[in-house]
Design a protein around this motif. Structure first.
Motif, PDB file in Angstrom:
ATOM      1  N   LYS A 170       0.827  -1.204   0.000  1.00 34.28           N
ATOM      2  CA  LYS A 170       0.000   0.000   0.000  1.00 34.28           C
ATOM      3  C   LYS A 170       0.861   1.254   0.000  1.00 34.28           C
ATOM      4  N   GLU A 171       1.963   1.230   0.755  1.00 35.56           N
ATOM      5  CA  GLU A 171       2.856   2.381   0.814  1.00 35.56           C
ATOM      6  C   GLU A 171       3.591   2.610  -0.497  1.00 35.56           C
ATOM      7  N   ASN A 172       3.564   1.599  -1.376  1.00 32.18           N
ATOM      8  CA  ASN A 172       4.164   1.729  -2.703  1.00 32.18           C
ATOM      9  C   ASN A 172       3.094   1.765  -3.795  1.00 32.18           C
ATOM     10  N   ASP A 173       1.874   2.199  -3.412  1.00 36.77           N
ATOM     11  CA  ASP A 173       0.757   2.373  -4.337  1.00 36.77           C
ATOM     12  C   ASP A 173       0.324   1.085  -5.037  1.00 36.77           C
ATOM     13  N   ILE A 174       0.501  -0.035  -4.346  1.00 36.28           N
ATOM     14  CA  ILE A 174      -0.009  -1.319  -4.838  1.00 36.28           C
ATOM     15  C   ILE A 174      -1.088  -1.758  -3.861  1.00 36.28           C
ATOM     16  N   HIS A 175      -2.319  -1.682  -4.284  1.00 34.58           N
ATOM     17  CA  HIS A 175      -3.435  -1.903  -3.373  1.00 34.58           C
ATOM     18  C   HIS A 175      -3.968  -3.329  -3.527  1.00 34.58           C
ATOM     19  N   ILE A 176      -3.542  -4.176  -2.616  1.00 35.42           N
ATOM     20  CA  ILE A 176      -4.006  -5.565  -2.563  1.00 35.42           C
ATOM     21  C   ILE A 176      -4.504  -5.823  -1.153  1.00 35.42           C
ATOM     22  N   ASP A 177      -5.698  -6.359  -1.035  1.00 36.73           N
ATOM     23  CA  ASP A 177      -6.270  -6.635   0.275  1.00 36.73           C
ATOM     24  C   ASP A 177      -5.399  -7.640   1.034  1.00 36.73           C
ATOM     25  N   ALA A 178      -5.358  -7.474   2.362  1.00 41.87           N
ATOM     26  CA  ALA A 178      -4.535  -8.348   3.190  1.00 41.87           C
ATOM     27  C   ALA A 178      -4.928  -9.813   3.026  1.00 41.87           C
ATOM     28  N   ARG A 179      -6.208 -10.078   2.771  1.00 45.31           N
ATOM     29  CA  ARG A 179      -6.654 -11.467   2.600  1.00 45.31           C
ATOM     30  C   ARG A 179      -6.037 -12.098   1.354  1.00 45.31           C
ATOM     31  N   TRP A 180      -5.889 -11.296   0.297  1.00 48.87           N
ATOM     32  CA  TRP A 180      -5.257 -11.806  -0.913  1.00 48.87           C
ATOM     33  C   TRP A 180      -3.781 -12.089  -0.677  1.00 48.87           C
ATOM     34  N   VAL A 181      -3.152 -11.262   0.143  1.00 47.18           N
ATOM     35  CA  VAL A 181      -1.743 -11.508   0.493  1.00 47.18           C
ATOM     36  C   VAL A 181      -1.620 -12.830   1.253  1.00 47.18           C
ATOM     37  N   MET A 182      -2.563 -13.064   2.184  1.00 49.63           N
ATOM     38  CA  MET A 182      -2.565 -14.335   2.916  1.00 49.63           C
ATOM     39  C   MET A 182      -2.742 -15.507   1.957  1.00 49.63           C
ATOM     40  N   LEU A 183      -3.617 -15.339   0.970  1.00 53.68           N
ATOM     41  CA  LEU A 183      -3.844 -16.408  -0.001  1.00 53.68           C
ATOM     42  C   LEU A 183      -2.584 -16.677  -0.824  1.00 53.68           C
ATOM     43  N   ILE A 184      -1.855 -15.620  -1.171  1.00 53.42           N
ATOM     44  CA  ILE A 184      -0.601 -15.783  -1.919  1.00 53.42           C
ATOM     45  C   ILE A 184       0.411 -16.570  -1.093  1.00 53.42           C
ATOM     46  N   PHE A 185       0.416 -16.342   0.216  1.00 48.44           N
ATOM     47  CA  PHE A 185       1.367 -17.022   1.093  1.00 48.44           C
ATOM     48  C   PHE A 185       0.881 -18.404   1.528  1.00 48.44           C
ATOM     49  N   LEU A 186      -0.340 -18.771   1.185  1.00 47.34           N
ATOM     50  CA  LEU A 186      -0.884 -20.047   1.643  1.00 47.34           C
ATOM     51  C   LEU A 186      -0.059 -21.229   1.153  1.00 47.34           C
ATOM     52  N   LEU A 187       0.227 -21.286  -0.152  1.00 41.41           N
ATOM     53  CA  LEU A 187       1.003 -22.402  -0.683  1.00 41.41           C
ATOM     54  C   LEU A 187       2.406 -22.463  -0.080  1.00 41.41           C
ATOM     55  N   PRO A 188       3.153 -21.332  -0.002  1.00 43.22           N
ATOM     56  CA  PRO A 188       4.462 -21.397   0.672  1.00 43.22           C
ATOM     57  C   PRO A 188       4.364 -21.870   2.126  1.00 43.22           C
ATOM     58  N   LEU A 189       3.307 -21.469   2.832  1.00 40.49           N
ATOM     59  CA  LEU A 189       3.142 -21.918   4.212  1.00 40.49           C
ATOM     60  C   LEU A 189       2.881 -23.428   4.276  1.00 40.49           C
ATOM     61  N   ILE A 190       2.080 -23.931   3.348  1.00 40.34           N
ATOM     62  CA  ILE A 190       1.817 -25.372   3.312  1.00 40.34           C
ATOM     63  C   ILE A 190       3.108 -26.137   3.031  1.00 40.34           C
ATOM     64  N   LEU A 191       3.886 -25.650   2.061  1.00 42.71           N
ATOM     65  CA  LEU A 191       5.107 -26.354   1.665  1.00 42.71           C
ATOM     66  C   LEU A 191       6.143 -26.370   2.778  1.00 42.71           C
ATOM     67  N   ILE A 192       6.310 -25.249   3.485  1.00 37.46           N
ATOM     68  CA  ILE A 192       7.319 -25.225   4.548  1.00 37.46           C
ATOM     69  C   ILE A 192       6.879 -26.087   5.724  1.00 37.46           C
ATOM     70  N   ASN A 193       5.573 -26.304   5.876  1.00 38.95           N
ATOM     71  CA  ASN A 193       5.085 -27.189   6.927  1.00 38.95           C
ATOM     72  C   ASN A 193       5.139 -28.662   6.516  1.00 38.95           C
ATOM     73  N   TYR A 194       5.536 -28.928   5.287  1.00 36.91           N
ATOM     74  CA  TYR A 194       5.770 -30.303   4.868  1.00 36.91           C
ATOM     75  C   TYR A 194       7.107 -30.830   5.396  1.00 36.91           C
ATOM     76  N   VAL A 195       7.954 -29.965   5.879  1.00 33.51           N
ATOM     77  CA  VAL A 195       9.256 -30.380   6.423  1.00 33.51           C
ATOM     78  C   VAL A 195       9.011 -31.108   7.744  1.00 33.51           C
ATOM     79  N   LYS A 196       9.306 -32.409   7.768  1.00 35.00           N
ATOM     80  CA  LYS A 196       9.035 -33.213   8.955  1.00 35.00           C
ATOM     81  C   LYS A 196      10.122 -33.071  10.006  1.00 35.00           C
TER      82      LYS A 196
END
Length: 485
Positions: A193-219
């Motif tokens: 937002k501070e760089n004039d890119i307006h993306i809702d926080a929920r969409w940011v969470m969705l973008i990070f969802l797959l990386p979060l799933i993958l890093i939690n695959y580390v046993k």
């Protein structure tokens, strides 16, 4: 039921005779030098152990076998690391809810109460380990064994106590995972937002969802050790930037209340508990120490670490509130500004929290999979698939909660009041009464029972009021949002 465990050093937990026989067999199997002094040394060791076995003397600390025992310094640093996360960044808002005078006093008192309850819990674990001749116990096992030795009413719930404790631990751990997801989404959202890119926080969470799933695959968490070390450095640098921005602000007393609205006190209580209580890591850390006797005590590792933590929390909370007043956000990182260093700080904190996410989720995933699901799927040929499906579902569950209620301050307060009131205060009080039930006689015993019942009642009141207040605020936020649409 507590099962005997065989350890690498040749001892078998059980009665003293088994320990003696195992030790004798281990010695006989070795090539012992014929030197007279060495023979005398082994003879003394055998005689001492035999005498110990005969009198039933058992010290759990002497039977703990950890692959990589931690030193006092390492345990101290682990305790600091376990408490310096999103909770401390929410302390300025907590002081806004309480007022700066009440915030200082109440944080110190709650910190002291948490320390006292941890002392009770660790002491009970030690006493119960001695009685059952096992080297260590987990929190749920400690509760079950304590209730087995307690008054009849507690003995009835003993078989279910492990499941009850696990539920509260899961709420806490999944709550932390949810808070981390909100934190990442909101901080990255603000930077964009501070760089004039307006993306809702929920969409940011969705973008990070797959990386979060993958890093939690580390046993095996040892593979994350280098990343975790890097995250620690990044976190310290980020905290330094936050402190720099705070001290740049003029401290004014206008609109800074010494005592906040009493309606917001439960939010303060839940936030402080969430921030201070690292109950999920305290017992494992104590069990992994090279010198566990150094953990407690007036000048022990735990008291030293908690004293530093409480001082840091009071300092950040007080100064952050005085610096930013009513404008302080759910995390102080939201409030420090939009300069380049502030943006870098938000990105670095988000990356650090991202790499810490699997560390927080690991106990929850381990409990759900190994204790509840895997035993029921022993005959299945698709266990690996089900395990990864479990990991995926739990991360996705945290994402859904975060996306539905993207308010980090209310989540922190909610999970602090709901789970940590029980885990950090209520259960230790009951466990202590149950463990020492047979010896709590006379005036002194009655005073101890009354004292712990007061702690239990305080915790339950905090749990109910804190949870209800947080839920009420969440509903209020939703109502306000819907009315503006």
């Amino acid at each position: 039921m507590i099962m005997s465990e065989k350890h690498n050093h040749g001892f078998i937990d059980g009665d003293g005779t088994d320990s003696y026989n195992s030790f004798s067999a281990a010695i006989n199997s070795r090539e012992i030098s014929t030197h007279k002094e060495k023979s005398n040394t082994y003879s003394i060791a055998l005689n001492d152990l035999k005498k110990s076995a005969e009198v039933g003397d058992y010290d759990p600390y002497n039977y703990r076998d950890t692959e990589h025992p931690t030193t006092n310094k390492e345990t101290f640093l682990h305790l600091l690391k376990g408490s310096l996360g999103t909770g401390i960044l929410a302390m300025p808002l907590a002081f806004y809810h309480s007022g700066y005078v009440l915030g200082v006093v109440a944080t110190a008192l709650i910190g002291s109460l948490c320390m006292y309850c941890v002392h009770m819990l660790i002491n009970c674990e030690y006493e119960l380990c001695k009685r059952r001749k096992v080297p260590s116990m987990t929190y749920p096992t400690t509760a079950e064994c304590a209730f087995q030795d307690g008054p009849p009413i507690f003995q009835r719930i003993a078989p279910y106590s492990q499941h009850i404790i696990n539920v509260f631990l899961l709420i806490y751990q999944l709550g932390t995972g949810t808070v981390y997801t909100v934190f990442i989404g909101e901080n990255i959202h603000l930077v964009l937002k501070e760089n004039d890119i307006h993306i809702d926080a929920r969409w940011v969470m969705l973008i990070f969802l797959l990386p979060l799933i993958l890093i939690n695959y580390v046993k095996n968490l040892k593979f994350l050790a280098p990343v975790s070390s890097f995250a620690n450095i990044v976190t310290m640098i980020s905290f330094g930037i936050i402190v720099y921005f705070m001290v740049q602000q003029d401290i004014v007393w206008e609109n800074r209340e010494p005592f906040g609205s009493y309606k917001n006190y439960p939010l303060f209580f839940g936030t402080v508990l969430f921030a201070l209580e690292a109950i999920g890591v305290i017992m494992p850390l104590e069990n992994e120490m090279k010198t566990p006797k150094s953990f407690l005590g007036i000048y022990g590792v735990f008291n030293s670490a908690m004293t530093v933590i409480v001082i840091l929390y009071i300092g950040i909370g007080l100064y952050g509130y005085l610096a930013y007043g009513p404008d302080v956000g759910g995390s102080i990182s939201y409030t420090i500004g939009n300069e380049i260093p502030a943006q870098v700080c938000k990105v670095m904190l988000s990356l650090a929290i991202y790499t810490s996410h699997p560390l927080q989720m690991y106990p929850a995933i381990d409990t759900v999979w190994k204790q509840y699901l895997q035993p029921k799927l022993e005959k299945s040929s698709h266990q690996t698939f089900y395990e990864y499906a479990t990991r995926t579902f739990m991360v996705f569950f945290c994402f859904c909660l975060a996306a539905a209620v993207p308010y980090i301050d209310l989540f922190i307060s909610l999970f602090g009041a709901l789970s940590l009131s029980a885990l950090g205060l209520a259960f230790p009080a009951l466990i202590y009464i149950s463990t020492h039930w047979d010896s709590l006689k006379g005036v002194r015993g009655t005073m101890i029972i009354v004292r712990n019942i007061v702690i239990f009642c305080f915790a339950i009141v905090g749990l109910l009021i804190g949870t209800c207040t947080s839920l009420e605020k969440i509903i209020e936020k939703f109502s306000m949002k819907n009315s503006t649409l």
